[in-house]
Structure formats: structure tokens, C-alpha cells
Design a protein around this motif. Structure first.
Motif, PDB file in Angstrom:
ATOM      1  N   GLY A  53       0.801  -1.220   0.000  1.00 29.53           N
ATOM      2  CA  GLY A  53       0.000   0.000   0.000  1.00 29.53           C
ATOM      3  C   GLY A  53       0.831   1.267   0.000  1.00 29.53           C
ATOM      4  O   GLY A  53       1.909   1.334  -0.587  1.00 29.53           O
ATOM      5  N   PRO A  54       0.326   2.309   0.686  1.00 32.50           N
ATOM      6  CA  PRO A  54       1.016   3.606   0.702  1.00 32.50           C
ATOM      7  C   PRO A  54       2.432   3.520   1.271  1.00 32.50           C
ATOM      8  O   PRO A  54       3.328   4.216   0.822  1.00 32.50           O
ATOM      9  CB  PRO A  54       0.128   4.481   1.599  1.00 32.50           C
ATOM     10  CG  PRO A  54      -1.205   3.832   1.576  1.00 32.50           C
ATOM     11  CD  PRO A  54      -0.964   2.366   1.394  1.00 32.50           C
ATOM     12  N   GLN A  55       2.631   2.645   2.244  1.00 31.71           N
ATOM     13  CA  GLN A  55       3.973   2.493   2.818  1.00 31.71           C
ATOM     14  C   GLN A  55       4.944   1.965   1.764  1.00 31.71           C
ATOM     15  O   GLN A  55       6.082   2.411   1.678  1.00 31.71           O
ATOM     16  CB  GLN A  55       3.933   1.562   4.026  1.00 31.71           C
ATOM     17  CG  GLN A  55       5.249   1.491   4.765  1.00 31.71           C
ATOM     18  CD  GLN A  55       5.193   0.595   5.986  1.00 31.71           C
ATOM     19  OE1 GLN A  55       4.226  -0.130   6.195  1.00 31.71           O
ATOM     20  NE2 GLN A  55       6.245   0.630   6.786  1.00 31.71           N
ATOM     21  N   ALA A  56       4.487   1.046   0.927  1.00 32.02           N
ATOM     22  CA  ALA A  56       5.332   0.514  -0.146  1.00 32.02           C
ATOM     23  C   ALA A  56       5.675   1.606  -1.149  1.00 32.02           C
ATOM     24  O   ALA A  56       6.807   1.678  -1.636  1.00 32.02           O
ATOM     25  CB  ALA A  56       4.640  -0.653  -0.842  1.00 32.02           C
ATOM     26  N   ALA A  57       4.727   2.473  -1.450  1.00 30.38           N
ATOM     27  CA  ALA A  57       4.976   3.577  -2.380  1.00 30.38           C
ATOM     28  C   ALA A  57       6.033   4.521  -1.825  1.00 30.38           C
ATOM     29  O   ALA A  57       6.914   4.991  -2.558  1.00 30.38           O
ATOM     30  CB  ALA A  57       3.678   4.332  -2.659  1.00 30.38           C
ATOM     31  N   ARG A  58       5.997   4.768  -0.514  1.00 29.42           N
ATOM     32  CA  ARG A  58       7.022   5.621   0.113  1.00 29.42           C
ATOM     33  C   ARG A  58       8.393   4.961   0.038  1.00 29.42           C
ATOM     34  O   ARG A  58       9.394   5.611  -0.255  1.00 29.42           O
ATOM     35  CB  ARG A  58       6.644   5.935   1.560  1.00 29.42           C
ATOM     36  CG  ARG A  58       5.477   6.912   1.690  1.00 29.42           C
ATOM     37  CD  ARG A  58       5.314   7.403   3.122  1.00 29.42           C
ATOM     38  NE  ARG A  58       4.997   6.332   4.052  1.00 29.42           N
ATOM     39  CZ  ARG A  58       3.768   5.901   4.334  1.00 29.42           C
ATOM     40  NH1 ARG A  58       2.726   6.457   3.734  1.00 29.42           N
ATOM     41  NH2 ARG A  58       3.577   4.944   5.205  1.00 29.42           N
ATOM     42  N   TYR A  59       8.462   3.655   0.303  1.00 28.20           N
ATOM     43  CA  TYR A  59       9.733   2.933   0.195  1.00 28.20           C
ATOM     44  C   TYR A  59      10.260   2.969  -1.237  1.00 28.20           C
ATOM     45  O   TYR A  59      11.456   3.147  -1.461  1.00 28.20           O
ATOM     46  CB  TYR A  59       9.573   1.474   0.653  1.00 28.20           C
ATOM     47  CG  TYR A  59       9.791   1.267   2.129  1.00 28.20           C
ATOM     48  CD1 TYR A  59      11.050   0.952   2.624  1.00 28.20           C
ATOM     49  CD2 TYR A  59       8.750   1.387   3.032  1.00 28.20           C
ATOM     50  CE1 TYR A  59      11.258   0.744   3.977  1.00 28.20           C
ATOM     51  CE2 TYR A  59       8.953   1.188   4.393  1.00 28.20           C
ATOM     52  CZ  TYR A  59      10.201   0.870   4.857  1.00 28.20           C
ATOM     53  OH  TYR A  59      10.406   0.679   6.198  1.00 28.20           O
ATOM     54  N   ASP A  60       9.378   2.770  -2.213  1.00 27.67           N
ATOM     55  CA  ASP A  60       9.787   2.816  -3.616  1.00 27.67           C
ATOM     56  C   ASP A  60      10.378   4.172  -3.974  1.00 27.67           C
ATOM     57  O   ASP A  60      11.418   4.258  -4.634  1.00 27.67           O
ATOM     58  CB  ASP A  60       8.608   2.509  -4.547  1.00 27.67           C
ATOM     59  CG  ASP A  60       8.233   1.043  -4.562  1.00 27.67           C
ATOM     60  OD1 ASP A  60       9.034   0.214  -4.079  1.00 27.67           O
ATOM     61  OD2 ASP A  60       7.136   0.725  -5.061  1.00 27.67           O
TER      62      ASP A  60
END
Length: 88
Positions: A53-60
């Protein structure tokens, strides 16, 4: 998981365990590289954190920025890296 055309049914079942659904969110996998296979016996370890989710987008985005920064540094220092003497 359904079978992919042209692949045997066993293959589909075998790979079903790799599905993201089976990996709990926020799981951390740690890997230690064998010291005998690293230069000078340096200890190498890395961690992989599973996020969605949004956390993965921030990591990316954070990872993309780090890669961009590293590539920019290499481009700026390419001449120095090429002319550096080889050390045994």
C-alpha cells in the motif's frame, strides 16, 4: 491460483507459496552472506522488509531517490574511479 496454459498443474501449486498473499505485511527477512565469499572477509548482511500500500509507495520513492543519488555520484566521479590504481 489457476494453472497457466502450457505449465503443468504441479508448477502452479509449487509457486502458490510465493504469492504475496502468503507473506504477512511488515515481515522482515535477514540474509547473511558467507564471509569466505566476500572481499577481505567483510561481513555482508541485508534485510528485506515486506510492505504494501502507501507504505510501499514511500519505500519505492525513497529507494528510487537513493539510486538516483548513487548514479549521479558515479557520473561525477567516473574519471577518478577509472584512474584509481588497482589495489591487491
Amino acid at each position: 491460483m489457476t494453472s497457466t496454459p502450457g505449465k503443468p498443474q504441479e508448477s502452479a501449486k509449487e509457486h502458490a507459496v510465493n504469492s504475496p498473499v502468503t507473506i504477512p505485511d511488515s515481515t522482515i527477512y535477514s540474509y547473511n552472506m558467507d564471509d569466505s565469499k566476500t572481499p577481505g572477509g567483510i561481513k555482508v548482511r541485508w534485510k528485506v522488509r515486506v510492505v504494501t500500500g502507501p507504505q510501499a509507495a514511500r519505500y519505492d520513492a525513497r529507494q528510487a531517490e537513493a539510486i538516483r543519488e548513487a548514479l549521479t555520484w558515479v557520473m561525477r566521479h567516473q574519471r577518478q574511479l577509472r584512474s584509481a590504481p588497482d589495489t591487491p
